[in-house]
Scaffold this motif. Sequence first.
Motif, PDB file in Angstrom:
ATOM      1  N   THR A 240      -1.403  -7.258  10.767  1.00  0.00           N
ATOM      2  CA  THR A 240      -0.026  -7.136  11.235  1.00  0.00           C
ATOM      3  C   THR A 240       0.088  -6.217  12.450  1.00  0.00           C
ATOM      4  OG1 THR A 240       0.846  -7.630   9.035  1.00  0.00           O
ATOM      5  CG2 THR A 240       2.318  -6.493  10.563  1.00  0.00           C
ATOM      6  N   PRO A 241      -0.562  -5.025  12.473  1.00  0.00           N
ATOM      7  CA  PRO A 241      -0.499  -4.207  13.697  1.00  0.00           C
ATOM      8  C   PRO A 241      -1.028  -4.940  14.929  1.00  0.00           C
ATOM      9  CG  PRO A 241      -1.276  -2.873  11.861  1.00  0.00           C
ATOM     10  CD  PRO A 241      -1.252  -4.292  11.377  1.00  0.00           C
ATOM     11  N   GLU A 242      -2.031  -5.775  14.745  1.00  0.00           N
ATOM     12  CA  GLU A 242      -2.547  -6.541  15.883  1.00  0.00           C
ATOM     13  C   GLU A 242      -1.568  -7.643  16.300  1.00  0.00           C
ATOM     14  OE1 GLU A 242      -6.543  -7.833  15.166  1.00  0.00           O
ATOM     15  OE2 GLU A 242      -7.304  -5.787  14.983  1.00  0.00           O
ATOM     16  N   VAL A 243      -0.805  -8.194  15.358  1.00  0.00           N
ATOM     17  CA  VAL A 243       0.247  -9.140  15.726  1.00  0.00           C
ATOM     18  C   VAL A 243       1.293  -8.444  16.592  1.00  0.00           C
ATOM     19  CG1 VAL A 243       2.148 -10.563  14.851  1.00  0.00           C
ATOM     20  CG2 VAL A 243      -0.080 -10.655  13.737  1.00  0.00           C
ATOM     21  N   VAL A 244       1.662  -7.223  16.207  1.00  0.00           N
ATOM     22  CA  VAL A 244       2.609  -6.451  17.013  1.00  0.00           C
ATOM     23  C   VAL A 244       2.054  -6.231  18.418  1.00  0.00           C
ATOM     24  CG1 VAL A 244       3.803  -4.239  17.236  1.00  0.00           C
ATOM     25  CG2 VAL A 244       3.606  -5.324  14.976  1.00  0.00           C
ATOM     26  N   ALA A 245       0.783  -5.870  18.502  1.00  0.00           N
ATOM     27  CA  ALA A 245       0.151  -5.665  19.813  1.00  0.00           C
ATOM     28  C   ALA A 245       0.106  -6.965  20.609  1.00  0.00           C
ATOM     29  CB  ALA A 245      -1.260  -5.097  19.629  1.00  0.00           C
ATOM     30  N   ALA A 246      -0.183  -8.077  19.930  1.00  0.00           N
ATOM     31  CA  ALA A 246      -0.244  -9.376  20.610  1.00  0.00           C
ATOM     32  C   ALA A 246       1.131  -9.759  21.140  1.00  0.00           C
ATOM     33  CB  ALA A 246      -0.765 -10.440  19.651  1.00  0.00           C
ATOM     34  N   LEU A 247       2.161  -9.530  20.339  1.00  0.00           N
ATOM     35  CA  LEU A 247       3.517  -9.844  20.772  1.00  0.00           C
ATOM     36  C   LEU A 247       3.903  -8.991  21.976  1.00  0.00           C
ATOM     37  CD1 LEU A 247       6.268 -11.199  20.418  1.00  0.00           C
ATOM     38  CD2 LEU A 247       6.819  -9.468  18.699  1.00  0.00           C
ATOM     39  N   ARG A 248       3.581  -7.707  21.929  1.00  0.00           N
ATOM     40  CA  ARG A 248       3.903  -6.820  23.055  1.00  0.00           C
ATOM     41  C   ARG A 248       3.157  -7.259  24.315  1.00  0.00           C
ATOM     42  NH1 ARG A 248       2.630  -2.382  20.697  1.00  0.00           N
ATOM     43  NH2 ARG A 248       4.740  -2.036  19.905  1.00  0.00           N
ATOM     44  N   PHE A 249       1.869  -7.596  24.169  1.00  0.00           N
ATOM     45  CA  PHE A 249       1.089  -8.061  25.320  1.00  0.00           C
ATOM     46  C   PHE A 249       1.697  -9.339  25.894  1.00  0.00           C
ATOM     47  CE2 PHE A 249      -2.292 -10.812  26.984  1.00  0.00           C
ATOM     48  CZ  PHE A 249      -2.829  -9.993  27.965  1.00  0.00           C
TER      49      PHE A 249
ATOM     50  N   ASP B  54       4.877  -8.641  27.768  1.00  0.00           N
ATOM     51  CA  ASP B  54       4.623  -7.946  29.037  1.00  0.00           C
ATOM     52  C   ASP B  54       4.199  -8.907  30.153  1.00  0.00           C
ATOM     53  OD1 ASP B  54       5.274  -5.529  27.898  1.00  0.00           O
ATOM     54  OD2 ASP B  54       3.194  -4.867  27.624  1.00  0.00           O
ATOM     55  N   GLN B  55       3.613 -10.042  29.777  1.00  0.00           N
ATOM     56  CA  GLN B  55       3.173 -11.000  30.796  1.00  0.00           C
ATOM     57  C   GLN B  55       4.340 -11.823  31.354  1.00  0.00           C
ATOM     58  OE1 GLN B  55      -0.073 -10.293  31.390  1.00  0.00           O
ATOM     59  NE2 GLN B  55       0.331  -8.976  29.612  1.00  0.00           N
ATOM     60  N   GLY B  56       5.478 -11.843  30.647  1.00  0.00           N
ATOM     61  CA  GLY B  56       6.622 -12.624  31.096  1.00  0.00           C
ATOM     62  C   GLY B  56       6.399 -14.114  31.041  1.00  0.00           C
ATOM     63  N   LEU B  57       5.548 -14.573  30.090  1.00  0.00           N
ATOM     64  CA  LEU B  57       5.197 -15.983  29.989  1.00  0.00           C
ATOM     65  C   LEU B  57       5.769 -16.596  28.708  1.00  0.00           C
ATOM     66  CD1 LEU B  57       1.426 -15.758  31.007  1.00  0.00           C
ATOM     67  CD2 LEU B  57       3.375 -16.391  32.452  1.00  0.00           C
ATOM     68  N   PRO B  58       5.882 -17.934  28.656  1.00  0.00           N
ATOM     69  CA  PRO B  58       6.306 -18.578  27.409  1.00  0.00           C
ATOM     70  C   PRO B  58       5.374 -18.209  26.269  1.00  0.00           C
ATOM     71  CG  PRO B  58       6.317 -20.145  29.229  1.00  0.00           C
ATOM     72  CD  PRO B  58       5.660 -18.904  29.742  1.00  0.00           C
ATOM     73  N   LEU B  59       5.940 -18.133  25.074  1.00  0.00           N
ATOM     74  CA  LEU B  59       5.189 -17.723  23.893  1.00  0.00           C
ATOM     75  C   LEU B  59       5.239 -18.810  22.836  1.00  0.00           C
ATOM     76  CD1 LEU B  59       3.763 -15.518  22.144  1.00  0.00           C
ATOM     77  CD2 LEU B  59       6.053 -14.759  21.477  1.00  0.00           C
TER      78      LEU B  59
ATOM     79  N   GLY C  31       0.399 -22.936  30.275  1.00  0.00           N
ATOM     80  CA  GLY C  31       0.596 -21.792  31.126  1.00  0.00           C
ATOM     81  C   GLY C  31       1.131 -20.554  30.449  1.00  0.00           C
ATOM     82  N   GLY C  32       1.327 -20.582  29.144  1.00  0.00           N
ATOM     83  CA  GLY C  32       1.872 -19.449  28.431  1.00  0.00           C
ATOM     84  C   GLY C  32       0.848 -18.762  27.544  1.00  0.00           C
ATOM     85  N   ILE C  33       1.378 -18.055  26.552  1.00  0.00           N
ATOM     86  CA  ILE C  33       0.556 -17.316  25.601  1.00  0.00           C
ATOM     87  C   ILE C  33       0.725 -17.930  24.217  1.00  0.00           C
ATOM     88  CG2 ILE C  33       0.150 -15.070  24.513  1.00  0.00           C
ATOM     89  CD1 ILE C  33      -0.533 -15.036  27.433  1.00  0.00           C
ATOM     90  N   VAL C  34      -0.377 -18.089  23.500  1.00  0.00           N
ATOM     91  CA  VAL C  34      -0.345 -18.561  22.112  1.00  0.00           C
ATOM     92  C   VAL C  34      -0.834 -17.437  21.207  1.00  0.00           C
ATOM     93  CG1 VAL C  34      -1.246 -20.229  20.454  1.00  0.00           C
ATOM     94  CG2 VAL C  34      -0.747 -20.955  22.796  1.00  0.00           C
ATOM     95  N   VAL C  35      -0.032 -17.063  20.233  1.00  0.00           N
ATOM     96  CA  VAL C  35      -0.476 -16.134  19.197  1.00  0.00           C
ATOM     97  C   VAL C  35      -0.952 -16.974  18.027  1.00  0.00           C
ATOM     98  CG1 VAL C  35       0.174 -14.264  17.636  1.00  0.00           C
ATOM     99  CG2 VAL C  35       1.102 -14.323  19.962  1.00  0.00           C
TER     100      VAL C  35
ATOM    101  N   VAL D   1      12.900 -14.848  22.599  1.00  0.00           N
ATOM    102  CA  VAL D   1      11.441 -14.734  22.697  1.00  0.00           C
ATOM    103  C   VAL D   1      10.754 -15.892  21.984  1.00  0.00           C
ATOM    104  CG1 VAL D   1       9.441 -13.310  22.073  1.00  0.00           C
ATOM    105  CG2 VAL D   1      11.547 -12.233  22.910  1.00  0.00           C
ATOM    106  N   PHE D   2      11.293 -16.272  20.827  1.00  0.00           N
ATOM    107  CA  PHE D   2      10.667 -17.330  20.023  1.00  0.00           C
ATOM    108  C   PHE D   2      11.420 -18.651  20.148  1.00  0.00           C
ATOM    109  CE2 PHE D   2       9.900 -13.325  17.614  1.00  0.00           C
ATOM    110  CZ  PHE D   2       8.541 -13.226  17.851  1.00  0.00           C
TER     111      PHE D   2
END
Length: 443
Positions: free
Chosen positions: A53-62, A65-70, A87-91, A437-438
């Motif tokens: 879960t802490p890494e999910v929080v870090a992934a979401l913050r990262f 910060d990129q300003g890309l679709p999630l 072109g976006g980020i996938v968690v 965001v989502f």
Amino acid sequence: MGARRPAARARLGAAPEQLLGKIVRVDDPRYESLRSTYTARFRPAAVLLPESTPEVVAALRFARDQGLPLAVRSGGHGLAGNSSNNGGIVVDLSAMNRVEVLDRTSRLVRVEAGARWGTVAQTLAPYGLAISSGDHGNVGVGGLTTGGGVGWLVRHYGLTIDHVRAVELVLADGTTVRADAAHEPDLFWAVRGAGAGLGIVVAFEIEAMELGDIGYAQVVLEADERGDTLRRWSEYLAVAPRELTTVVTPAPYGTGTAAVVTAVVASSDTTLVRSAVAPLLRIGVRLLDQRIQLAPYTALVSAAHLHPNIGQQSVVTTNGLLPTLTADSAAAIMAVAAGLPRSMLQLRSVGGAVNDVPPDATAYAHRHQQALFVASAFPAQQGALLDTAWSPLAPHVDGAYVNFESRPDSASFARAYPGGTGERVLDLRNRYDPEGVFRTGPR
């Protein structure tokens, strides 16, 4: 979060320490097996692989910060393809796949959202437990459960969400929340049936059921073109033992149509299994074939199903819920089958335990219907053909299931979340994720 810009070749910022080795970029050997979903191919800027879960929080913050679709992914089987992007980020939560029996007496199980249902079934089998959870072992826990959960045991067990007792998730601002009936009850209501757009679910606590072997039967019938076979199926399921759940698949048979019935009986009692299946043998024009046996639940939702998703199944899908079939609605289903030559059609029984739950108890409000009809056309470019073929059935449809819709829009949202349910879902999406965001659909 501000405006999102297209970023097919986005230059990403430096990885935070928590995510070192867990950001898969385009030049990473792991990228090809992680970039797509089951139904479509994508090319995100990066895939993040948190393990806690802490890494999910870090992934979401990262990602923010990129300003890309999630996009957020549990299994990647979602028909709409929302678990990846270009072109976006996938968690990607696939590393968060632990399954733990918290209390065998109360049958309480904690399942992380990145687990696949084949793994869940395999883990619970030695305890004599199971969770009704879709019909393929490679489907992810998070996506199926937040949408509802129509599975092989649905008439006996109900929807997967009907036995969720708590949800752990990360909100858009990085806050971690445990939602249950007493804590964050509005969020708990919404995440059971309309979880997309609320946060990143990381784990569920689910009450499993006692289950040993199950009855499993396949019955092949010649079906009449008027739809009487389907109508008789529906009439029987309205009064059948709740242990019985079935799926009917229309298929070509000579110049006509066969109905291939898959029947699952949530019991190892051979007398009950045979008596529950027997009426199905008589609903067609004539019986063509039958097979019946006992099998473990893991044979249906198997860990052998696990595979990478690389966009291998291009498909367009829609669905509709119906009360007990009438002569007209059954005939309309047969008309849909006749109009879709390259397709997969399923008429699934619901009702039973699903309808014990009040319609306002969860964001899945469809608690009186008895059948779910799903139509898929191949490849995905066949949307216009699917819409034309579907038109005879459209006047009979009474709601829809969000997990079997590949083209989410305002109209499909209204079918899945009718009236006040939809208004409440939209209100909660805006409350918990005001910046979008989502965002994956109407707000």
